[in-house]
Structure formats: C-alpha cells, structure tokens
Write a protein that holds these residues in place. Structure first.
Motif, mmCIF file in Angstrom:
data_model
loop_
_atom_site.group_PDB
_atom_site.id
_atom_site.type_symbol
_atom_site.label_atom_id
_atom_site.label_comp_id
_atom_site.label_asym_id
_atom_site.label_seq_id
_atom_site.Cartn_x
_atom_site.Cartn_y
_atom_site.Cartn_z
ATOM 1 N N SER A 448 0.852 -1.239 0.000
ATOM 2 C CA SER A 448 0.092 -0.023 -0.150
ATOM 3 C C SER A 448 0.889 1.339 -0.004
ATOM 4 O O SER A 448 0.569 2.161 -0.571
ATOM 5 C CB SER A 448 -1.118 -0.019 1.082
ATOM 6 N N LYS A 452 0.475 4.223 -2.689
ATOM 7 C CA LYS A 452 0.068 5.624 -2.427
ATOM 8 C C LYS A 452 1.409 6.395 -3.075
ATOM 9 O O LYS A 452 0.937 7.578 -3.321
ATOM 10 C CB LYS A 452 0.190 5.560 -0.935
ATOM 11 N N ASN A 455 0.533 7.284 -6.071
ATOM 12 C CA ASN A 455 -0.528 7.862 -6.417
ATOM 13 C C ASN A 455 -1.532 6.995 -7.681
ATOM 14 O O ASN A 455 -2.217 7.451 -8.250
ATOM 15 C CB ASN A 455 -0.488 9.114 -7.097
ATOM 16 N N ARG A 457 -4.307 4.352 -8.685
ATOM 17 C CA ARG A 457 -5.813 3.909 -8.061
ATOM 18 C C ARG A 457 -5.896 2.197 -8.095
ATOM 19 O O ARG A 457 -5.568 1.822 -9.440
ATOM 20 C CB ARG A 457 -6.966 4.409 -8.695
ATOM 21 N N THR A 459 -7.954 -1.285 -8.126
ATOM 22 C CA THR A 459 -8.979 -1.817 -8.433
ATOM 23 C C THR A 459 -9.087 -3.313 -8.387
ATOM 24 O O THR A 459 -8.023 -3.884 -8.897
ATOM 25 C CB THR A 459 -9.797 -1.576 -9.413
ATOM 26 N N SER A 496 -3.132 9.494 -14.962
ATOM 27 C CA SER A 496 -4.224 8.721 -13.880
ATOM 28 C C SER A 496 -3.680 7.302 -13.780
ATOM 29 O O SER A 496 -4.095 6.339 -14.352
ATOM 30 C CB SER A 496 -5.747 8.625 -14.371
ATOM 31 N N LEU A 498 -3.158 3.729 -12.857
ATOM 32 C CA LEU A 498 -4.188 2.619 -12.656
ATOM 33 C C LEU A 498 -3.737 1.427 -12.684
ATOM 34 O O LEU A 498 -2.775 0.966 -13.469
ATOM 35 C CB LEU A 498 -5.254 2.764 -13.742
ATOM 36 N N ARG A 500 -4.908 -2.710 -12.001
ATOM 37 C CA ARG A 500 -6.242 -3.932 -11.790
ATOM 38 C C ARG A 500 -5.721 -5.123 -11.339
ATOM 39 O O ARG A 500 -4.842 -5.533 -11.893
ATOM 40 C CB ARG A 500 -7.126 -3.659 -13.012
#
Length: 597
Positions: A448, A452, A455, A457, A459, A496, A498, A500
């Motif tokens: 984590s 972080k 930055n 995200r 899912t 952004s 990302l 997954r």
C-alpha cells in the motif's frame, strides 16, 4: 612418535569441540526458553484480563434488569393474584416481548413455593410454566430480599445459563420471585478464535465454560463429598456426570505456573471473579516455546561444530604446509626459490578467489534481503509513525491496532527469511490449500505504501466463490507484492495511474492477473523479463531479482506466470495456479524442489 602425538592432540581437540558444542547448545536452549516462557506468561496475563473483562461485562449488562422487571405493575399484580388467568396470559406475552427485546435466554415468575406461574417460553413444549425450581439458590436468595445469582444447567431446557433472581414486592412484602436467565455461549465462542485456552470453574472446581468443549463439566482435582452434595442438592448440572481431567501441576517449573493436561503443557494464569465466586484460567501452550528453544540450541550446536571444523581444516593445512617446507629444505636452492615463488602465487590466487566468493555471496544476500524486506519495512515504518501520532492524541486503541499490524509484518519478515535462497532450495516444505482473498489482502496491505507513493488507484475484482489454490501462502503473497510494486513503478508518472487485480476460475486453474496503464514491456524484452538480474528500470531503481524469484516460486506451486499487454496499454502479468480438487489434493504433500526459497 610424532604421528602418535598428532593422534593424541586430535582426540583432545575433538573431545574439547564436542564439550563446547554441547555447552553452547545447552546455554542457548536455556536462555531462549526462559525468554520465550516469560513472553508466554505475559501473554497469558493479557488473555486472562481480556477474558475476565468480557465475562464481567456480559454479567453487568443484565444484572439490574430483573429488579426493574419485578417492579412492573403487571408482574406485581400477577404475583399477588396467581390464579387470575387473564393476568397470566398478559404476563406471558409481556415476558416474551421483553425476552426478545433484551436477547435474554428465559424470563419467568415464580410464587412463594417456587412454582412457575408465567414464563417467556410459555409457547414451547419445554415451557417452564408449572415447573418448580425452589431448589435453586437464586430462589431462596431472592426470598431473603437479595438479588440471587447462580450458574447452572437448565433441568427443563438442558441449556447452560446464568440466573438472576429478584424479589417481587407488594406493599413491602415479598410475594414472588422474578428470574432472568442469560446465555454465556457468545462469550465462550469469542474465546475459541485465539490460539490459547480459556476456562472458568465454579466454586466447586467444575469447568462450566471453556474454549475447548471437551473440557466442559470436568474437574481438575477430585470432588470432595461436600462438593458432590451441593451439586446434587441444587441440581446444578442436572444429570450430567462430572469427570476428572488428566491434570498435573508443576508450580515450581521455570518460574511459572505450569499445568499439564494430557500430553500438553500450558503456562497458566488465573484470577477470581469475586461477585460470582468463579476462577478464570488462561492457558498458553508451551509447545512453541520449546520448539524455539530447541531450534536455538541446534543453531548454537551447528555454529560451534562449524567453527571447530573450520579450525580443523586450518590446522590440517598448517600441518601439511609444515611437512612441505621440511621437504623443500632438502632440495636445491634454485628449486627452493621457485617453489617458494609458486607458493606465494598460489596463496595470492587463493586469497583472491575467497575474497571474490565472499563479495558474490554478500551481493546476492544483500540484493535478496533488500528486495524482499523493503516493502514490509516501509509499511511497518508508516504504521509506527501513525501509532506515535495516535498515542500523542490519546487514541491508544487505534495505536494498539497499528502496533498489532507492525507485529504481523515482523512475523511476515520472519516467515519470508526462510524463503530467500532463490535458486538452490532443498525440498521439504509443504504446500497447502490457500485462500486467495486473504493472501491478496495481505499483499495489498504491504504494497500500500508503494501504491500511495505512485498515486495509483487499485481496483480488485474477485468472484464471491473463489476456490482455494495449491500454493504456499507466504510465498504467494511475496509474488503478489513484487508484481504490485512493479505495476506501481510502471504506472507512476501517468496522468491517472491505474492498477487492476482480477482473479477468475479457468477449468482446473485459477488465473490472477495484474495490469497497469504504464508504458508496457517491449516485445523484444519479454523473453528475458524473468531472467535473474535483468531489469528495465533505471540504475538504482531495481536489481532485476523480483520477477525471477516470483517465476521460480510460481513454478514451485506447479503453476505458471506470463507477461502480456493490458487492456490499458501497459503490462499484464497472469499467474496460473492449480485449483484444489480431488485431482489436486495438497494435505500433507511435500512441496516440489525449486528455486523459491
């Protein structure tokens, strides 16, 4: 004579080395056992305090309710007029509503003779209505104007419960007894979730609450005649036979109160619940303490033996060198000079090779340790910083949670240390049926901080009924942390970022995919992506070991790992693992030899 003296000193050296090894092993065993047993005793005290607090809290929650219900006008009217059928029905329904609202076991009203005239369970075949419980201590304690308290096995329902009895008064005259029975099973169940044992004994020493059901309704020492008479008179445990546990106490053992039940040894902590007259016992198994002490002794024994072996080798080499020098002394001066030069050259080469070997070993060890321990240590540092802030703010409960997480990460580092020999492991470990959601959650927690920092995200898509897989939980978690960290490195810097993570079932396999929206992996580099020390990152940003180690770990599980292109244009890593089934059992099956440890 020289050979005889040599054999003599060899024998003395061997005997001395053996004595030193045994002494070092014993000292290490003793020190480790004392330390771990002290830690076990402190843990037992904490467990005891928590168990006593939870039990007391459950009793305190209901203690005042019987007296409040006994003061209700309907209850007082029925106690004064027990033959009134309308009042009986109304009281039955009222007690049923109260029982459901308060989550009590049973509530019932008794007259002065102990006959039950109304009860919350009046609809059941095992209704208390018409039953006489004048033999219970809570009944005559309430008739004396006190709040009666008693723990017993129900003679009608057959269920364990704690009883509160309150006097029902009309015009300052006691006309009946209102009884409130509560269930302590929820407290008992909460104790079963730990790796410890908790039991509670009544004033006669009978175990009536226990995290181990096989100990219920046993005593740790024989009942005397008075205890048997009390139990029979009050029918405390109905017709249940009270048996004797196979118990041996050792109060003088290793500075701690030791209790042996059967073949198991426990460190025992106990406390008295004054209000109820009970003894609460917390038992922590000492098996792990003895295993740790024996492991420490083995390490010490092997260490001293290894040093002795190295000393013997050096001594043997010195003896051989001395013999060679004696032979050279009789040779010609020119030959003596050449031999001396060759000897010096040999020593220098040998020294260079030893030094190179040391540097290579240190480099591999440092690389593996740095790579595998970096993420857990970073997460532990974050939790430690947060814990300090929480303690400054007085949020000690939250701080304790962070400390527990740090301890969990330290335990993980301990487990990981047994899996860092990346390319030459001996077989012997066992695979297990591994639950993926738990492993994935732990891996995300460790990674984590990196997520972080990037930055990114994340899912996660997991089906509700995901089957267990053939794997080692700690090492599979290690693989996922590596891949998640690489994904964070790749996605960092995107507009952004990302990532997954998805798991699906595919026939006899479960596929775990991790994909990002980074720059991806060049097609020309894909065949080398799992090679040791190969990295696409810049200098100082990667050692090229993570994917190689991950590849070997997954192969060890009987699975596979491959790299492709994600739907977001970045990299997509797919881990293929065997699904646990009748064709793929894992219980007790040794792991395959691999390079994962």
């Amino acid at each position: 004579m020289a050979a005889e003296r040599t054999r003599h000193w060899i024998g003395v050296a061997v005997a001395l080395a053996a004595c030193l090894s045994m002494l070092a092993a014993w000292a290490s065993w003793r020190a480790t056992l004392d330390r771990v047993m002290d830690e076990t005793a402190r843990r037992g005290d904490n467990v005891l305090q928590l168990a006593s607090s939870s039990l007391s809290a459950q009793l305190d929650r209901f203690e005042r309710l019987p007296a409040l219900i006994a003061e209700q006008e309907l209850i007082r009217q029925l106690a004064g007029d027990p033959e009134n059928s309308d009042l009986v029905m109304e009281a039955n329904q009222y007690l049923e509503r109260i029982q459901q609202m308060l989550d009590a076991s049973d509530i019932y009203l008794m007259d002065l003779e102990g006959l039950t005239i109304a009860a919350s369970n009046y609809r059941l075949e095992t209704s208390f209505v018409g039953g006489n419980f004048a033999f219970r201590p809570y009944f005559f304690e309430a008739l004396d104007g006190r709040i009666g308290r008693y723990y017993a096995l129900g003679t009608t329902s057959g269920k364990r419960g704690y009883y509160f009895g309150a006097p029902v008064r009309v015009a300052d005259e006691i006309v009946g007894v209102l009884v409130f029975k509560i269930d302590l099973d929820s407290v008992e169940k909460s104790w079963r979730s730990g790796d410890y044992a908790v039991l509670v004994t009544d004033p006669d020493g009978v175990i009536f609450l226990s995290s181990r059901s096989e100990w219920l309704f046993h005593v740790m020492r024989p009942l005397d005649a008075a205890g048997k008479a009390r139990i029979a008179a009050t029918r405390r445990y109905a017709d249940t036979g009270i048996k004797l546990l196979d118990v041996a106490e050792d109060k003088n053992g290793d500075r701690h109160a030791l209790l042996r039940i059967g073949s198991s040894e426990f460190v025992q902590s106990q406390a008295t619940m004054a209000g109820a007259g009970w003894q609460v016992h917390a038992l922590i198994d000492t098996a792990s303490a003895h295993r740790e002490a024996m492991a420490s002794a083995a390490v010490a024994l092997l260490s001293v033996a290894l040093m002795a072996l190295v000393g013997a080798i050096l001594w043997q080499r010195r003896m051989r060198l001395a013999e060679r020098l004696q032979m050279q002394a009789a040779a010609q001066v020119d030959l003596e000079r050449r031999v001396e030069e060759r000897t010096l050259e040999l020593r220098q080469a040998q020294s260079d090779l030893i030094q190179a070997g040391k540097l290579a070993a240190l480099g591999q060890m440092s690389a593996a340790l740095s790579h595998e321990f970096n993420q857990p240590l970073a997460a532990a540092r974050t939790y430690a910083d947060n814990a300090a802030v929480l303690m400054d703010r007085g949020r000690h409960g939250d701080a304790r949670t962070n400390i527990d997480r740090i301890i969990s990460l330290i335990d993980r580092l301990t487990a990981l240390s047994g899996h860092l020999r990346s390319f030459a492991r001996k077989p012997g470990q066992k695979l297990s049926a591994t639950a993926l959601p738990e492993v994935i959650d732990a891996a995300i927690e460790i990674a984590s901080l990196r997520l972080k920092t990037a930055n990114a995200r994340l899912t996660v898509e997991l089906p509700a009924q995901l089957p267990r897989v053939v794997a080692g939980p700690v090492r599979l978690q290690q693989v996922l942390v590596n891949i998640l960290s690489n994904a964070a490195d790749a996605a960092e810097g995107q507009v952004s970022p990302l990532i997954r993570l998805e798991a699906v079932t595919d026939g006899e396999h479960v596929l775990i995919s991790v994909e990002d929206n980074g720059p991806g992996v060049n097609a020309a580099l894909k065949p080398r992506i799992f090679d040791p020390f190969f990295s696409t990152k810049g200098v100082g940003k990667g050692l090229g070991l993570g994917l190689s180690i991950s590849y070997n770990i997954v192969k060890d599980f009987g699975g596979d790992i491959e790299v492709g292109t994600s739907r977001f244009g970045g990299a997509r890593f797919v881990i293929r693992l065997l699904k646990v089934s009748d064709e793929n059992p894992v219980q007790g099956v040794p792991e395959m030899a691999s390079a994962a440890q």
